[in-house]
Design a protein around this motif. Structure first.
Motif, PDB file in Angstrom:
ATOM      1  N   GLU A 138     -26.270  54.498  67.710  1.00 62.01           N
ATOM      2  CA  GLU A 138     -26.770  55.860  67.559  1.00 62.01           C
ATOM      3  C   GLU A 138     -27.831  56.152  68.611  1.00 62.01           C
ATOM      4  O   GLU A 138     -28.463  55.252  69.166  1.00 62.01           O
ATOM      5  CB  GLU A 138     -27.364  56.047  66.161  1.00 62.01           C
ATOM      6  CG  GLU A 138     -26.339  55.937  65.037  1.00 62.01           C
ATOM      7  CD  GLU A 138     -26.957  56.206  63.680  1.00 62.01           C
ATOM      8  OE1 GLU A 138     -28.164  56.536  63.641  1.00 62.01           O
ATOM      9  OE2 GLU A 138     -26.245  56.089  62.674  1.00 62.01           O
ATOM     10  N   THR A 140     -31.061  56.692  69.727  1.00 61.92           N
ATOM     11  CA  THR A 140     -32.452  56.498  69.327  1.00 61.92           C
ATOM     12  C   THR A 140     -33.144  55.642  70.365  1.00 61.92           C
ATOM     13  O   THR A 140     -32.526  54.804  71.011  1.00 61.92           O
ATOM     14  CB  THR A 140     -32.551  55.820  67.942  1.00 61.92           C
ATOM     15  OG1 THR A 140     -33.925  55.601  67.624  1.00 61.92           O
ATOM     16  CG2 THR A 140     -31.820  54.491  67.936  1.00 61.92           C
ATOM     17  N   PRO A 144     -35.619  49.746  65.271  1.00 59.00           N
ATOM     18  CA  PRO A 144     -35.985  49.409  63.895  1.00 59.00           C
ATOM     19  C   PRO A 144     -36.275  47.911  63.808  1.00 59.00           C
ATOM     20  O   PRO A 144     -35.368  47.088  63.975  1.00 59.00           O
ATOM     21  CB  PRO A 144     -34.725  49.784  63.091  1.00 59.00           C
ATOM     22  CG  PRO A 144     -33.908  50.650  64.001  1.00 59.00           C
ATOM     23  CD  PRO A 144     -34.220  50.203  65.383  1.00 59.00           C
ATOM     24  N   THR A 148     -33.059  44.627  63.068  1.00 59.21           N
ATOM     25  CA  THR A 148     -32.411  44.339  64.347  1.00 59.21           C
ATOM     26  C   THR A 148     -32.817  42.961  64.844  1.00 59.21           C
ATOM     27  O   THR A 148     -33.921  42.476  64.568  1.00 59.21           O
ATOM     28  CB  THR A 148     -32.801  45.374  65.421  1.00 59.21           C
ATOM     29  OG1 THR A 148     -34.223  45.356  65.602  1.00 59.21           O
ATOM     30  CG2 THR A 148     -32.348  46.769  65.025  1.00 59.21           C
ATOM     31  N   GLY A 173     -37.663  52.249  56.425  1.00 60.55           N
ATOM     32  CA  GLY A 173     -36.651  53.281  56.608  1.00 60.55           C
ATOM     33  C   GLY A 173     -35.857  53.567  55.360  1.00 60.55           C
ATOM     34  O   GLY A 173     -36.051  52.972  54.301  1.00 60.55           O
ATOM     35  N   ASP A 174     -34.938  54.476  55.498  1.00 59.76           N
ATOM     36  CA  ASP A 174     -34.058  54.869  54.393  1.00 59.76           C
ATOM     37  C   ASP A 174     -32.978  53.807  54.218  1.00 59.76           C
ATOM     38  O   ASP A 174     -32.217  53.533  55.164  1.00 59.76           O
ATOM     39  CB  ASP A 174     -33.424  56.220  54.696  1.00 59.76           C
ATOM     40  CG  ASP A 174     -32.575  56.738  53.534  1.00 59.76           C
ATOM     41  OD1 ASP A 174     -32.365  55.978  52.571  1.00 59.76           O
ATOM     42  OD2 ASP A 174     -32.138  57.893  53.614  1.00 59.76           O
ATOM     43  N   ASP A 176     -30.173  53.865  52.931  1.00 64.03           N
ATOM     44  CA  ASP A 176     -28.821  54.383  53.146  1.00 64.03           C
ATOM     45  C   ASP A 176     -28.451  54.445  54.630  1.00 64.03           C
ATOM     46  O   ASP A 176     -27.266  54.606  54.965  1.00 64.03           O
ATOM     47  CB  ASP A 176     -28.681  55.775  52.531  1.00 64.03           C
ATOM     48  CG  ASP A 176     -28.815  55.745  51.013  1.00 64.03           C
ATOM     49  OD1 ASP A 176     -28.499  54.691  50.430  1.00 64.03           O
ATOM     50  OD2 ASP A 176     -29.246  56.751  50.435  1.00 64.03           O
ATOM     51  N   THR A 177     -29.454  54.338  55.529  1.00 64.60           N
ATOM     52  CA  THR A 177     -29.169  54.437  56.960  1.00 64.60           C
ATOM     53  C   THR A 177     -28.916  53.088  57.601  1.00 64.60           C
ATOM     54  O   THR A 177     -28.605  53.020  58.794  1.00 64.60           O
ATOM     55  CB  THR A 177     -30.336  55.131  57.686  1.00 64.60           C
ATOM     56  OG1 THR A 177     -31.527  54.325  57.546  1.00 64.60           O
ATOM     57  CG2 THR A 177     -30.598  56.511  57.113  1.00 64.60           C
ATOM     58  N   HIS A 178     -29.065  51.995  56.848  1.00 66.85           N
ATOM     59  CA  HIS A 178     -28.863  50.658  57.393  1.00 66.85           C
ATOM     60  C   HIS A 178     -27.694  49.964  56.715  1.00 66.85           C
ATOM     61  O   HIS A 178     -27.094  50.483  55.766  1.00 66.85           O
ATOM     62  CB  HIS A 178     -30.139  49.828  57.227  1.00 66.85           C
ATOM     63  CG  HIS A 178     -31.330  50.410  57.922  1.00 66.85           C
ATOM     64  ND1 HIS A 178     -31.287  50.834  59.229  1.00 66.85           N
ATOM     65  CD2 HIS A 178     -32.598  50.646  57.493  1.00 66.85           C
ATOM     66  CE1 HIS A 178     -32.478  51.297  59.583  1.00 66.85           C
ATOM     67  NE2 HIS A 178     -33.291  51.202  58.545  1.00 66.85           N
ATOM     68  N   ARG A 184     -35.527  44.270  52.880  1.00 67.34           N
ATOM     69  CA  ARG A 184     -36.252  45.390  52.277  1.00 67.34           C
ATOM     70  C   ARG A 184     -37.627  44.995  51.750  1.00 67.34           C
ATOM     71  O   ARG A 184     -38.310  45.814  51.145  1.00 67.34           O
ATOM     72  CB  ARG A 184     -35.424  45.996  51.140  1.00 67.34           C
ATOM     73  CG  ARG A 184     -34.005  46.326  51.569  1.00 67.34           C
ATOM     74  CD  ARG A 184     -33.228  47.047  50.497  1.00 67.34           C
ATOM     75  NE  ARG A 184     -31.812  47.138  50.823  1.00 67.34           N
ATOM     76  CZ  ARG A 184     -31.282  47.982  51.699  1.00 67.34           C
ATOM     77  NH1 ARG A 184     -32.066  48.835  52.346  1.00 67.34           N
ATOM     78  NH2 ARG A 184     -29.987  47.997  51.940  1.00 67.34           N
ATOM     79  N   ALA A 208     -28.577  46.396  60.747  1.00 60.50           N
ATOM     80  CA  ALA A 208     -28.803  47.739  61.282  1.00 60.50           C
ATOM     81  C   ALA A 208     -27.635  48.649  60.938  1.00 60.50           C
ATOM     82  O   ALA A 208     -27.814  49.806  60.565  1.00 60.50           O
ATOM     83  CB  ALA A 208     -29.000  47.677  62.787  1.00 60.50           C
ATOM     84  N   GLU A 209     -26.420  48.100  61.060  1.00 59.38           N
ATOM     85  CA  GLU A 209     -25.214  48.857  60.752  1.00 59.38           C
ATOM     86  C   GLU A 209     -24.170  47.919  60.170  1.00 59.38           C
ATOM     87  O   GLU A 209     -24.116  46.738  60.508  1.00 59.38           O
ATOM     88  CB  GLU A 209     -24.652  49.523  62.013  1.00 59.38           C
ATOM     89  CG  GLU A 209     -25.562  50.538  62.667  1.00 59.38           C
ATOM     90  CD  GLU A 209     -24.947  51.137  63.919  1.00 59.38           C
ATOM     91  OE1 GLU A 209     -23.819  51.667  63.828  1.00 59.38           O
ATOM     92  OE2 GLU A 209     -25.582  51.064  64.984  1.00 59.38           O
TER      93      GLU A 209
END
Length: 286
Positions: A138, A140, A144, A148, A173-174, A176-178, A184, A208-209
C-alpha cells in the motif's frame, strides 16, 4: 640520485606525515572539535611536535582552530575533495547496484528504510519479481514498526526502554488493517525482538498483510547505531524454510554493503537512479 639526508630525519618526516593523516582521520571520525591535549594523547607524540603539524594543517586549510576555545576541527576541504572523488569515480551508483542486486538475487520486492526520529520511513525500493505474483504494498511512507520485519530489525538494536517507547509512540494501529499474526501487546513484540537479536535478522509472517512474508536486517555503519534497514518481501507461498534462510543471508550481505557506503547516500542525489519516496507525502514510488 643520492641524498645525504640522515635516515632518522626521513623516518621522523614519515612519522609526522602519518600522524597528520591520523589526526585528520581522528577528527573526521569524531566529527567534533578536539583539544590539543586530546590529540596529543591519541597520537602519543610530544606536545611540541603535535603543535607544529597542527599549525601546518591549519595553514594549508585542512584544520581550523577556534579563536575562543583553542579547539581544533576539520574544515570542509576534506568533504569537498571527497565529493570530487565520488563524482569522478561514480561511487554513488554503488548504492543503486546494491539494492538492485538484492532484488535480482531474491526475485522479490526490496525496500530500504531510514531512521526518522522514533520510527522508520521507506525511501527507496527495487522490484525483483518479473512475472507471476508480485507484491505491491500500500502507498505509505512510514513503516508500521510492530508488524513489519523492518520495524523489528530496527527495534531489536535499541534498548528495551527505547524500543517500548518507539512502539507506543507509533501505536499498534487498527487490528483490521493488519494480518492475522500481527502482534498486539508489548510483551509479544519484546519476545519477537529477542528472537531477532539471536538470529541477527527479522521475520514477519502474515503480520503486516495476509499472505505476505518479509525479512529484514538493520544497516549499522561500523557496527554502531542503526541508520536504516533493508528488506525483502513477497508472497508467502514462495517462501519456504530454506528460501527464508537463503534470503536472510543475501539481506545480511546487502546490509553490510549499504552500511559501508551509507554516508555516501545521505542525500537523494546519491541514489538518484532509485525512485525515492517524498518523506511525509505518503506517496510510494510507482
Amino acid at each position: 640520485m643520492q641524498t645525504n639526508t640522515p635516515h632518522f630525519i626521513i623516518n621522523m618526516s614519515n612519522i609526522l606525515v602519518e600522524r597528520c593523516f591520523d589526526t585528520i582521520e581522528l577528527l573526521a571520525t569524531e566529527a567534533k572539535s578536539l583539544r590539543l591535549e586530546d590529540i596529543v594523547e591519541h597520537l602519543d607524540l610530544p606536545n611540541s611536535a603535535v603543535c607544529r603539524f597542527l599549525s601546518v594543517l591549519c595553514l594549508i586549510g585542512w584544520l581550523e582552530q577556534d579563536s575562543q576555545t583553542g579547539f581544533y576541527r576539520l574544515t570542509l576541504r576534506l568533504a569537498v575533495l571527497g565529493q570530487r572523488l565520488l563524482s569522478a569515480t561514480k561511487t554513488p551508483d554503488i548504492c543503486q547496484s546494491i539494492v538492485n542486486r538484492l532484488a535480482q538475487d531474491s526475485q522479490e520486492l526490496v525496500r530500504v528504510a531510514t531512521v526518522q526520529q522514533d520510527g522508520l520511513a521507506w525511501i527507496a525500493y527495487a522490484q525483483g519479481a518479473k512475472a507471476g505474483l508480485m507484491y505491491e504494498p500500500e502507498t505509505t511512507a512510514e513503516v508500521p514498526l510492530q508488524v513489519t520485519a523492518e520495524g523489528k530489525a530496527w527495534l531489536a538494536t535499541l534498548t528495551t526502554g527505547a524500543a517500548v517507547k518507539a512502539v507506543l509512540k507509533n501505536g499498534f494501529g487498527d487490528p483490521d488493517t493488519h494480518g492475522p499474526n500481527a502482534v498486539r501487546t508489548i510483551e509479544a513484540i519484546l519476545s519477537e525482538l529477542e528472537v531477532t537479536r539471536e538470529q541477527g535478522w527479522a521475520l514477519a509472517v502474515d503480520e503486516a498483510e495476509l499472505g505476505v512474508i518479509s525479512i529484514a536486517s538493520a544497516i549499522r555503519p561500523n557496527g554502531g547505531s542503526p541508520v536504516g534497514t533493508v528488506s525483502v518481501a513477497g508472497p508467502s507461498l514462495r517462501f519456504g524454510g530454506e528460501r527464508i534462510l537463503e534470503i536472510s543471508r543475501l539481506i545480511s550481505i546487502a546490509a553490510d554493503d549499504l552500511a559501508a557506503f551509507w554516508p555516501l547516500r545521505r542525500r537523494p542525489h546519491y541514489c538518484n537512479s532509485l525512485r525515492m519516496i517524498a518523506l511525509g507525502s505518503g506517496q510510494y514510488p510507482r
